[in-house]
Design an enzyme around this catalytic site. Sequence first.
Site, short mmCIF file in Angstrom:
data_model
loop_
_atom_site.label_atom_id
_atom_site.label_comp_id
_atom_site.label_asym_id
_atom_site.label_seq_id
_atom_site.Cartn_x
_atom_site.Cartn_y
_atom_site.Cartn_z
CG ASP A 108 97.70 12.83 -1.49
OD1 ASP A 108 97.01 13.83 -1.77
OD2 ASP A 108 98.94 12.80 -1.64
CD GLU A 117 95.10 16.75 -0.14
OE1 GLU A 117 95.59 17.83 -0.54
OE2 GLU A 117 95.77 15.82 0.33
CG ASP A 146 102.50 10.84 -3.27
OD1 ASP A 146 101.97 11.95 -3.49
OD2 ASP A 146 103.54 10.45 -3.82
#
Length: 174
Positions: A8, A69, A141
């Site tokens: 991420d 992502e 996160d």
Amino acid sequence: MTRILGIDPGSQRTGIGIIDIDEGGRSRHVHHAPLMLLGEGDFSQRLKRLLQGLGELIEIYRPDEVAIEKVFMGKSAASALKLGHARGAAICAVVMRDLPVHEYAAKEIKLALVGKGGADKVQVQHMVGIMLNLNGKLQPDAADALAVAITHAHVRATAQRLGVNTQQAWSRKK
């Protein structure tokens, strides 16, 4: 056994999540943590820290595949650009080690884990905890990174069942 690294990306903290998938498709938690980038000097030094830190984690945990992502347009164009730079540094750390990179949008990740693309972060974190049998509150996160890895594991399993590659299995992917 396949090891998947989920990322991420962020310009202040980058979430890292690593899972193993056994031959039966079951997921097992290996590692998760935020890679802290604040306090590393100017922005270029943070990117360097991200590139090096992620490279070190790849050398230690030796993932077979990586999922990251995609960038979304957030609060401002400047924030989106910084996020794009961080994402680029993360992808460079991966491809420099000849690992395949698979990309998923936030809505795709939420849909894969919660069943709806508009799910909030708390719902995603809750499902990650359930799916990986983790107790306690997860750092956001790192939880998002685990969610990316789980999403890729699901797409990968579907692709194997259909006899196609992962890009074909997830039709909304580029």
